[in-house]
Design an enzyme around this catalytic site. Structure first.
Site, PDB file in Angstrom:
ATOM      1  N   GLU A  83      32.581   5.298 -54.771  1.00 35.16           N
ATOM      2  CA  GLU A  83      31.544   6.326 -54.786  1.00 35.16           C
ATOM      3  C   GLU A  83      30.187   5.697 -54.470  1.00 35.16           C
ATOM      4  O   GLU A  83      29.846   4.665 -55.018  1.00 35.16           O
ATOM      5  CB  GLU A  83      31.523   6.991 -56.175  1.00 35.16           C
ATOM      6  CG  GLU A  83      30.573   8.153 -56.260  1.00 35.16           C
ATOM      7  CD  GLU A  83      30.717   9.102 -55.073  1.00 35.16           C
ATOM      8  OE1 GLU A  83      31.797   9.665 -54.880  1.00 35.16           O
ATOM      9  OE2 GLU A  83      29.744   9.254 -54.302  1.00 35.16           O
TER      10      GLU A  83
ATOM     11  N   LYS B  92      32.164  -1.484 -50.964  1.00 34.02           N
ATOM     12  CA  LYS B  92      31.370  -0.908 -52.057  1.00 34.02           C
ATOM     13  C   LYS B  92      30.483  -1.990 -52.699  1.00 34.02           C
ATOM     14  O   LYS B  92      29.282  -1.795 -52.907  1.00 34.02           O
ATOM     15  CB  LYS B  92      32.308  -0.277 -53.102  1.00 34.02           C
ATOM     16  CG  LYS B  92      31.635   0.166 -54.374  1.00 34.02           C
ATOM     17  CD  LYS B  92      30.607   1.259 -54.149  1.00 34.02           C
ATOM     18  CE  LYS B  92      29.686   1.424 -55.323  1.00 34.02           C
ATOM     19  NZ  LYS B  92      28.632   2.376 -55.144  1.00 34.02           N
TER      20      LYS B  92
ATOM     21  N   CYS C 255      24.759  -0.519 -62.185  1.00 34.79           N
ATOM     22  CA  CYS C 255      25.672  -1.113 -61.202  1.00 34.79           C
ATOM     23  C   CYS C 255      25.164  -2.293 -60.385  1.00 34.79           C
ATOM     24  O   CYS C 255      25.918  -3.218 -60.124  1.00 34.79           O
ATOM     25  CB  CYS C 255      26.168  -0.024 -60.281  1.00 34.79           C
ATOM     26  SG  CYS C 255      27.147   1.177 -61.186  1.00 34.79           S
TER      27      CYS C 255
END
Ligand code: NAD
Ligand code: UGA
Length: 477
Positions: free
Chosen positions: A170, A225, A281
């Site tokens: 995502e 990612k 993150c």
């Protein structure tokens, strides 16, 4: 053959699981979407009647919940049942940095992902497509596959359950999650089974243009990612390093950013200097990349990426230090108004927020902090600072100069200026750009200071009110 998806289960009702599944439910009303979480309190909040109590604040989220919840979108703690019914399962659980054991401080802790895989292996029926939505180290799909393939589950007809694993990382950013999900730059699907890939593709194709759905092998998807986050964080460390040079040379970071951002090869986005990147993150994903490099003996590559995180910590430190220096070298017993605690505007998330480090540094020096944030609640601030809130009186009437810092939450933005020696803008909330400085300056103690770490106010706004002003990356005054 492309399996038809009628029932989705998403494990993890957090910042990613909640918004992502809400958008899928809205765009695909024919699919039943069940979001499960072990955290009952969080699930209860997702089910709250009053939509202001949803556990996550994201612009645009409330209206989707209002439209879809109870129709084809459900939040529940009944993991076993929802796994059994699901044709497709998204794993969207937390993957924080390990705090102990092998790889502590760098590697991702995959215990929640592993547990999900075991639950899917135990309760999955028929054929299930398992989608990695969490951000994971390269090769995690191998771990998940191995757990699923070695499971003993058989359905009622004694037929062994079957699984395919996909990677579908995502890329949403908090604060703009709904818009990012509805209008993604790209959707990435990594896998080795065409039917499974096309099943997931068919869901996104309800609203994402075909050319924006990229198919790769599973390892490229997992690595892409981590790489995207590493590149984005690296830009912020780069611009923050240049901001420090601007401050000592008379240059202005906003002019430098504009000048370099006009080069189409560089591009203008993600060039705002600030107090340092926060969020759950960037740091964890870079450290994860560093761990991967070390694992494969790519030590120089690991050091390169590690320096992005080091620069970020240095930048946060430099801000607390300069506040202390400007306030005559001590903030003991001084009232400092902290404007913004979330790691960025339009979210209530405080994970890794620069405000945590900066407030802790100031409290450590004995400062008395007033803290305001439009979306973060005082209990959350208490938890991350590891310090209970003091009542207002304890701060306003504190006269002695003990070394003990204290903090108090301010609801009404203007109240924080009362008697404050300094105001420090740490989050770029829109309302902080609209402060009436004439009123604020009358309330503050003289000499008063404003520190703008987000470049949202201009020196001109303050000049006439006799407030000392420091703005990140501004070496022009
Ligand atoms: P989060 O902590 O907000 O949510 C994770 C949820 O998973 C928690 O509510 C937890 O209780 C639940 N959970 C854990 N194990 C479970 C289990 N076995 N069964 C049921 N529930 C379980 O995390 P998040 O911010 O949503 O991030 C999830 C993943 O997505 C992470 O890997 C993160 O790196 C990645 N990611 C996050 C963002 C973001 O903006 N936050 C964006 C992109 C990717
Ligand atoms: C980031 C990425 O942007 C997402 O693509 C990714 O999916 C997500 O991480 C993730 O994997 O968790 P997020 O952390 O929500 O999203 O927010 P960002 O907008 O990227 O901001 C991160 C931090 O960088 C914030 O503290 C922000 O204030 C700071 N930042 C951002 C700057 O200091 N300057 C900028 O120009 C941009």
């Amino acid at each position: 053959m492309i399996p038809e998806i009628k029932n989705i289960c998403c494990i993890g009702a957090g910042y990613v699981g909640g918004p992502t599944m809400s958008v899928i439910a809205e765009k695909c009303p024919h699919i039943k979407v069940n979001v499960v979480d072990t955290n009952k309190k969080r699930i209860d909040l997702w089910n709250s009647k009053n939509l202001n109590n949803l556990p996550i604040y994201e612009p645009g989220l409330k209206s989707i919940i209002k439209k879809c919840r109870g129709k084809n979108l459900f939040f529940t703690v009944n993991t076993e049942l929802e796994i059994k019914k699901a044709d497709m399962i998204f794993i969207s659980v937390n993957t924080p940095t390990k705090t102990k054991g092998l790889g502590a401080g760098q590697a991702s802790d995959l215990k929640w992902v592993e547990l999900c895989a075991r639950q899917v292996a135990q309760f999955g029926t028929g054929h299930t497509i398992v989608v990695e939505k969490s951000t994971l180290p390269v090769k995690t799909a191998e771990v998940i596959k191995s757990i699923l393939e070695n499971s003993n589950t058989e359905n009622t007809n004694n037929i062994k359950s079957t699984f395919h694993v996909l990677s579908n990382p995502e890329f949403l950013a908090e604060g703009s999650a709904i818009n990012d999900l509805k209008n993604p730059d790209r959707v990435l699907i990594g896998g080795d089974n065409n039917g499974a890939i096309m099943a997931l593709n068919s869901i996104y194709s309800y609203w994402v243009p075909k050319e924006k759905i990229l198919h790769t092998n599973i390892w490229s998807s997992e690595l892409a990612k981590l790489t995207a986050n590493a590149f984005l964080a690296q830009r912020i460390s780069s611009i923050n390093s240049i901001a420090a040079i601007c401050e000592v040379t008379g240059a202005d970071i906003s002019e430098v950013s504009r000048a370099i951002g006009s080069d189409t090869r560089i591009g203008s986005k993600f060039l705002d200097s600030g107090p340092g990147f926060g969020g759950s993150c960037f740091k964890k994903d870079i450290l994860n990349l560093v761990y991967l490099c070390k694992y494969y003996d790519l030590h120089e590559v690991g050091r390169f990426w590690e320096s992005v995180v080091e620069l970020n910590s240095w930048n946060q430190n430099r801000i607390s230090n300069l506040i202390i220096k400007k306030l005559f070298g001590t903030v003991n017993g001084k009232k400092i108004y902290i404007m913004g605690f979330a790691f960025k505007a339009n979210t209530n998330d405080t994970r890794e927020s620069a405000a945590i480090k900066i407030c802790k540094d100031l409290l450590n020096e004995g400062a008395l902090l007033y803290i305001n944030d439009p979306k973060v609640i005082p209990a959350q601030i208490s938890e991350v600072l590891g310090m209970n809130e003091s009542n207002k009186k304890e701060i306003t009437e504190k006269k002695d100069l003990e070394n003990e810092g204290k903090w108090h939450f301010i609801k009404n933005v203007v109240d924080g200026f009362h008697d404050a020696d300094a105001a420090v803008i740490l989050t770029e909330w829109e309302q902080y750009g609209k402060i009436n400085w004439e009123i604020a300056s009358k309330l503050m103690r003289k000499p008063s200071w404003v520190f703008d770490t987000r470049s949202i106010i201009s020196a001109n706004d303050l000049r006439k009110y006799n407030i000392n002003f420091w703005k990140i990356g501004d070496g022009t005054h």
